[in-house]
Design an enzyme around this catalytic site. Structure first.
Site, PDB file in Angstrom:
ATOM      1  N   HIS A   1       1.584  -3.543   9.464  1.00 32.49           N
ATOM      2  CA  HIS A   1       3.057  -3.515   8.920  1.00 32.49           C
ATOM      3  C   HIS A   1       3.923  -2.606  10.150  1.00 32.49           C
ATOM      4  O   HIS A   1       3.452  -2.317  11.065  1.00 32.49           O
ATOM      5  CB  HIS A   1       3.455  -2.497   7.987  1.00 32.49           C
ATOM      6  CG  HIS A   1       2.763  -3.261   6.496  1.00 32.49           C
ATOM      7  ND1 HIS A   1       3.796  -4.099   5.660  1.00 32.49           N
ATOM      8  CD2 HIS A   1       1.412  -3.091   5.827  1.00 32.49           C
ATOM      9  CE1 HIS A   1       3.062  -4.455   4.808  1.00 32.49           C
ATOM     10  NE2 HIS A   1       1.838  -3.933   4.825  1.00 32.49           N
TER      11      HIS A   1
ATOM     12  N   HIS B   1       0.834  -1.220  -0.015  1.00 33.48           N
ATOM     13  CA  HIS B   1       0.081   0.064  -0.220  1.00 33.48           C
ATOM     14  C   HIS B   1       0.969   1.425  -0.074  1.00 33.48           C
ATOM     15  O   HIS B   1       0.439   2.367  -0.809  1.00 33.48           O
ATOM     16  CB  HIS B   1      -0.937  -0.294   1.198  1.00 33.48           C
ATOM     17  CG  HIS B   1      -1.983  -0.732   1.129  1.00 33.48           C
ATOM     18  ND1 HIS B   1      -2.163  -2.211   1.106  1.00 33.48           N
ATOM     19  CD2 HIS B   1      -3.398  -0.437   0.702  1.00 33.48           C
ATOM     20  CE1 HIS B   1      -3.356  -2.778   1.035  1.00 33.48           C
ATOM     21  NE2 HIS B   1      -4.116  -1.702   0.695  1.00 33.48           N
TER      22      HIS B   1
HETATM   23  C1  LIG Z   1      -6.495  -7.892 -11.570  1.00 34.76           C
HETATM   24  C2  LIG Z   1      -5.687  -8.547 -10.384  1.00 34.76           C
HETATM   25  C3  LIG Z   1      -5.045  -9.637 -10.591  1.00 34.76           C
HETATM   26  C4  LIG Z   1      -5.359  -7.760  -9.409  1.00 34.76           C
HETATM   27  C5  LIG Z   1      -4.777  -7.954  -8.046  1.00 34.76           C
HETATM   28  C6  LIG Z   1      -4.686  -6.720  -7.131  1.00 34.76           C
HETATM   29  C7  LIG Z   1      -4.071  -7.332  -5.909  1.00 34.76           C
HETATM   30  C8  LIG Z   1      -4.887  -8.622  -4.987  1.00 34.76           C
HETATM   31  C9  LIG Z   1      -3.275  -6.623  -5.143  1.00 34.76           C
HETATM   32  C10 LIG Z   1      -2.870  -7.005  -3.712  1.00 34.76           C
HETATM   33  C11 LIG Z   1      -2.942  -5.555  -2.757  1.00 34.76           C
HETATM   34  C12 LIG Z   1      -2.629  -5.958  -1.465  1.00 34.76           C
HETATM   35  C13 LIG Z   1      -3.636  -6.748  -0.475  1.00 34.76           C
HETATM   36  C14 LIG Z   1      -1.350  -5.576  -0.881  1.00 34.76           C
HETATM   37  C15 LIG Z   1      -1.100  -5.687   0.293  1.00 34.76           C
HETATM   38  O1  LIG Z   1      -0.496  -4.549   0.618  1.00 34.76           O
HETATM   39  P1  LIG Z   1       0.373  -4.323   1.950  1.00 34.76           P
HETATM   40  O2  LIG Z   1       0.292  -2.796   2.355  1.00 34.76           O
HETATM   41  O3  LIG Z   1      -0.373  -5.039   3.222  1.00 34.76           O
HETATM   42  O4  LIG Z   1       1.659  -4.985   1.761  1.00 34.76           O
END
Ligand SMILES: CC(C)=CCC/C(C)=C/CC/C(C)=C/COP(=O)(O)O
Length: 282
Positions: free
Chosen positions: A245, A203
């Site tokens: 985090h 994020h």
């Molecule tokens: C179209 C497609 C496959 C989109 C995937 C988008 C997706 C699942 C992104 C993940 C985002 C996410 C939960 C990131 C984790 O963020 P942190 O800040 O916890 O590392």
């Protein structure tokens, strides 16, 4: 554990405790060569191996044998190294200890019962505002709806930037494999398997990169520019407040996202480049 009495008598006699067989501590003299069974165990001890690896090459070259001489006394090489941990190692361990402590203290929305638990739903809204899916869907929709070539170019590059961010963060998380804080509840919406790991915060990278992207490519009034910066900062802070985090995951995430935008500028897809690529493919 040795009793305080045993510890003080060990200090007086110049011996040091170490874990022996059956989980019991044995005492070895720092001034004398330890018995062969202890020397053998130290050789296979991963901590001793790490300390050996962190020693400077000149010291390693200089030692030559398994013992070194100090004022005519023979000191076991492993013990000499344990007494000389590297400054970088100490600095890193201290930083990590402060990071763990601070992240735990700041995780005030980690669950409903936490001190700011009532703010958790708001923090989760901020989390969704920095999630990959709304950003990818929004960029794709704007690309589809845009009727100017300039608008399409910007949206196409934003899409490319978002995909690049997902890939780079995924690779980094898979390589570093840092666990998320113990207080984190894994109730995040739509995650990949690597999102079980903590470093860096996806994020934070996305917020920093998208904020730079929007500020550079959209003509925004000053209050809106400030709002974009505040949003990016808040997305980063909310990761720690939610207990998702450590502080260093977010700090590094911001730096990485800032740098990712430079990469996007370098890889910028222009209509001319796209047309020539499509022409070559045909
Ligand atoms: C179209 C497609 C496959 C989109 C995937 C988008 C997706 C699942 C992104 C993940 C985002 C996410 C939960 C990131 C984790 O963020 P942190 O800040 O916890 O590392």
């Amino acid at each position: 554990m040795p009793s305080p009495k045993a510890r003080s008598s060990a200090a007086r006699s110049g011996s040091a405790p170490c874990a022996g067989g059956n989980g019991r501590y044995e005492f070895i003299s720092l001034n004398r060569t330890p018995p062969p069974h202890l020397l053998q165990r130290q050789g296979s001890d991963p901590t001793a191996a790490r300390l050996r690896a962190s020693e400077s090459p000149s010291r390693r070259r200089g030692s030559g044998s398994s013992t070194s001489s100090t004022g005519g006394q023979q000191l076991p090489e492993e013990d000499c190294m344990k007494l000389n941990p590297s400054i970088v190692g100490i600095a890193l361990s201290s930083l990590l200890a402060i990071d763990l402590w601070l992240s735990k203290r700041l995780g005030v929305c980690a669950c409903e019962d936490a001190s700011w638990g009532s703010m958790r739903p708001l923090m989760k809204l901020v989390e969704i505002s920095g999630h990959g899916i709304p950003w990818l869907a929004g960029a794709a929709y704007c690309l589809y709806k845009s009727d100017s070539a300039a608008g399409q170019e910007v949206m196409l590059n934003l899409l490319m930037a978002l995909v690049l961010d997902l890939v780079l963060v995924g690779v980094m998380k898979a390589v570093v494999r840092r666990r998320r804080p113990a207080q984190n509840r894994m109730d995040m919406f739509a995650t990949f398997s690597v999102d079980g790991y903590s470093f860096p915060s996806g994020h934070a990278t996305r917020a920093a990169m998208c904020a730079r992207f929007l500020l550079a490519h959209l003509v925004l009034a000053a209050p809106l520019r400030v709002l974009v910066l505040l949003w990016a900062t808040f997305v980063g802070f909310s990761r720690v407040l939610l207990g998702r985090h450590h502080v260093t995951d977010v700090a590094f995430g911001f730096l990485m996202g800032y740098w990712q935008y430079n990469l996007v500028e370098m890889l910028w897809l222009s209509p001319a480049m796209l047309q020539s690529t499509i022409g070559q493919l045909q």
